[in-house]
Scaffold this active site. Structure first.
Site, PDB file in Angstrom:
ATOM      1  N   ARG A 297     -13.223 -50.219  51.678  1.00  0.00           N
ATOM      2  CA  ARG A 297     -13.332 -49.952  50.247  1.00  0.00           C
ATOM      3  C   ARG A 297     -14.020 -48.608  50.048  1.00  0.00           C
ATOM      4  NH1 ARG A 297     -14.967 -55.253  51.265  1.00  0.00           N
ATOM      5  NH2 ARG A 297     -13.689 -56.869  50.259  1.00  0.00           N
TER       6      ARG A 297
ATOM      7  N   LYS B 262     -19.152 -56.144  50.651  1.00  0.00           N
ATOM      8  CA  LYS B 262     -19.591 -56.833  49.433  1.00  0.00           C
ATOM      9  C   LYS B 262     -20.423 -58.053  49.800  1.00  0.00           C
ATOM     10  CE  LYS B 262     -16.339 -57.419  46.290  1.00  0.00           C
ATOM     11  NZ  LYS B 262     -15.002 -57.756  45.733  1.00  0.00           N
TER      12      LYS B 262
ATOM     13  N   HIS C  86      -8.235 -47.070  46.792  1.00  0.00           N
ATOM     14  CA  HIS C  86      -7.777 -48.435  47.025  1.00  0.00           C
ATOM     15  C   HIS C  86      -6.317 -48.471  47.468  1.00  0.00           C
ATOM     16  CE1 HIS C  86     -10.014 -52.130  46.764  1.00  0.00           C
ATOM     17  NE2 HIS C  86      -8.916 -52.785  46.404  1.00  0.00           N
TER      18      HIS C  86
ATOM     19  N   ARG D 275      -6.302 -48.292  51.036  1.00  0.00           N
ATOM     20  CA  ARG D 275      -6.638 -49.613  51.585  1.00  0.00           C
ATOM     21  C   ARG D 275      -5.386 -50.501  51.609  1.00  0.00           C
ATOM     22  NH1 ARG D 275     -10.944 -53.266  52.344  1.00  0.00           N
ATOM     23  NH2 ARG D 275     -10.855 -55.235  51.194  1.00  0.00           N
TER      24      ARG D 275
ATOM     25  N   HIS E 121     -12.020 -59.504  53.793  1.00  0.00           N
ATOM     26  CA  HIS E 121     -11.703 -60.524  52.790  1.00  0.00           C
ATOM     27  C   HIS E 121     -12.346 -61.852  53.185  1.00  0.00           C
ATOM     28  CE1 HIS E 121      -7.812 -58.429  51.188  1.00  0.00           C
ATOM     29  NE2 HIS E 121      -8.882 -58.024  50.570  1.00  0.00           N
TER      30      HIS E 121
ATOM     31  N   TYR F 272      -0.415 -59.106  50.595  1.00  0.00           N
ATOM     32  CA  TYR F 272       0.285 -58.026  51.290  1.00  0.00           C
ATOM     33  C   TYR F 272       1.565 -58.505  51.976  1.00  0.00           C
ATOM     34  CZ  TYR F 272      -3.929 -55.417  50.382  1.00  0.00           C
ATOM     35  OH  TYR F 272      -4.977 -54.807  49.752  1.00  0.00           O
TER      36      TYR F 272
END
Length: 303
Positions: free
Chosen positions: A149, A173, A246, A249, A272, A281
Site C-alpha cells: 500500500r 494496517k 493502488h 498494487r 489481506h 482479483y
C-alpha cells in the site's frame, strides 16, 4: 453536543489505541455515528441501550430513503456494529442490536490494472542519472515489485530493506507486519537511489532522516507526493491512463495470479486478513485464463 459524547469519545480512543486505525478511518466512523445520533434524537431516544432491532431497521429504511448506495449503507451498519460491540464489552449496553442485522450485498468493482506494455513505458521515463529520477524509478519499481500500500511504502525506513536476502519489512494496517521479497529490477533501482540520489536529496535537508523516499527538499515524501510523482510519470510517458499507487498494487496481484501464483500466497504478500479480499482479483484473471485455454487446448476450437 449530544448526550452520547462520552461513549463516542471512549470509542474513538479504543479505535486509536487498541485497533490502531488511521485518522482517515476515525473521521468516517465519527461521521457515521453522527448520522445515527441525529436519527436517535429525532426519534426521541436518549439512551443507547434503548436501541433494538426495530429501531435499527427503521434507521436502515431511512438510509435507503436517502438513496444511499449499498456500499455506504454497509459501511454505516458496520460502524454501528463495531460501536455496539465496544459498548457491550464496556457493559454500557446489555446486548448488540446490530449483531444479527445483515449487511446489504455490495457489488465490488473489478480493480483496474496496467498491462505490461503500459508499465514498460512508465519504467522508461525517468532520468537515471538524476537524483529525482533515481528516486522515481525506485518508487515505481518498489510499488510494482511488492504490491504494498502507498501508506506502507511511505513508512519505509532504510533498516526495513535487507538486500542480502532481497526482502522488505512492511508495517501494515492494524500493526500487522510482513516480509515481502523483491527481485533484481527493484534491487538495482533501490541500490542506485539509496547509494546516490538519496544522499544528494538528503544534503538539502537540515535534519537526518531514516525514511527511504525523500522529496526534493530532503524531507520524507508524503503519500500525496507519491501520487503526484506517478501522475507526472504518466504525463511523461504520454499515457492517457490514470495511475495511482493502488493501481500498481492491483497490477502486482493480477500479474502474479496470471503467471500462476496461488491465491494464498498473493493474500499473504498483499497483507489481506481475509482471502475474500484477494479473491476479487480472480475476476480479473478469468479473461486471461480463458485466452490461455482457447489458445492452448487441442479441442478448444474447431480446425
Amino acid at each position: 453536543m449530544h448526550q452520547f459524547t462520552n461513549d463516542c469519545e471512549a470509542f474513538v480512543e479504543y479505535l486509536q489505541i487498541e485497533k490502531n486505525v488511521s485518522p482517515y478511518t476515525v473521521k468516517y466512523y465519527l461521521k457515521d455515528l453522527e448520522t445515527f445520533f441525529d436519527f436517535l434524537a429525532k426519534e426521541g431516544i436518549n439512551d443507547l441501550s434503548e436501541v433494538d432491532q426495530r429501531v435499527v431497521r427503521l434507521y436502515l429504511t431511512l438510509l435507503y430513503d436517502k438513496q444511499l448506495s449499498r456500499r455506504s449503507v454497509s459501511r454505516k451498519i458496520s460502524t454501528l456494529r463495531s460501536f455496539y460491540k465496544f459498548l457491550e464489552r464496556e457493559d454500557h449496553v446489555a446486548s448488540n442490536p446490530i449483531m444479527h442485522i445483515s449487511l446489504p450485498k455490495t457489488s465490488k468493482p473489478i480493480p483496474g490494472f496496467l498491462y505490461m506494455e503500459e508499465l514498460e513505458k512508465l519504467f522508461d521515463v525517468s532520468d537515471l542519472n538524476d537524483p529525482v529520477g533515481q528516486r522515481n524509478q525506485a518508487l515505481l519499481e518498489t510499488l510494482y515489485a511488492t504490491g504494498m500500500r502507498v501508506s506502507e511504502c511511505q513508512g519505509l525506513s532504510l533498516s526495513d530493506i535487507d538486500f542480502s536476502i532481497g526482502t522488505v519489512f512492511v508495517k501494515g494496517k492494524g500493526r500487522k507486519e510482513r516480509y515481502i521479497p523483491f527481485g533484481s529490477f527493484a534491487e538495482r533501482a533501490l541500490r542506485a537511489y539509496i547509494d546516490e540520489g538519496r544522499n544528494n536529496l538528503l544534503e538539502k535537508a537540515k535534519v537526518e532522516s531514516g525514511s527511504i523516499f525523500l522529496n526534493a527538499r530532503g524531507s520524507p515524501l508524503t503519500t500525496r507526493g507519491m501520487r503526484l510523482i506517478l501522475n507526472k510519470m504518466v504525463e511523461k510517458a504520454a499515457l492517457t491512463i490514470h495511475v495511482h499507487p493502488h493501481k500498481l498494487r492491483h497490477t502486482f496481484a493480477t500479474h502474479m495470479l496470471n503467471e500462476g501464483a496461488d491465491l494464498r500466497t498473493v493474500q499473504e504478500l498483499l497483507g489481506h486478513e481475509s482471502l475474500t479480499s484477494t479473491q476479487i482479483y480472480t475476476h480479473v484473471t478469468k479473461d486471461h485464463l480463458r485466452d490461455v485455454y482457447m489458445n492452448s487446448h487441442p479441442r478448444a476450437n474447431d480446425p
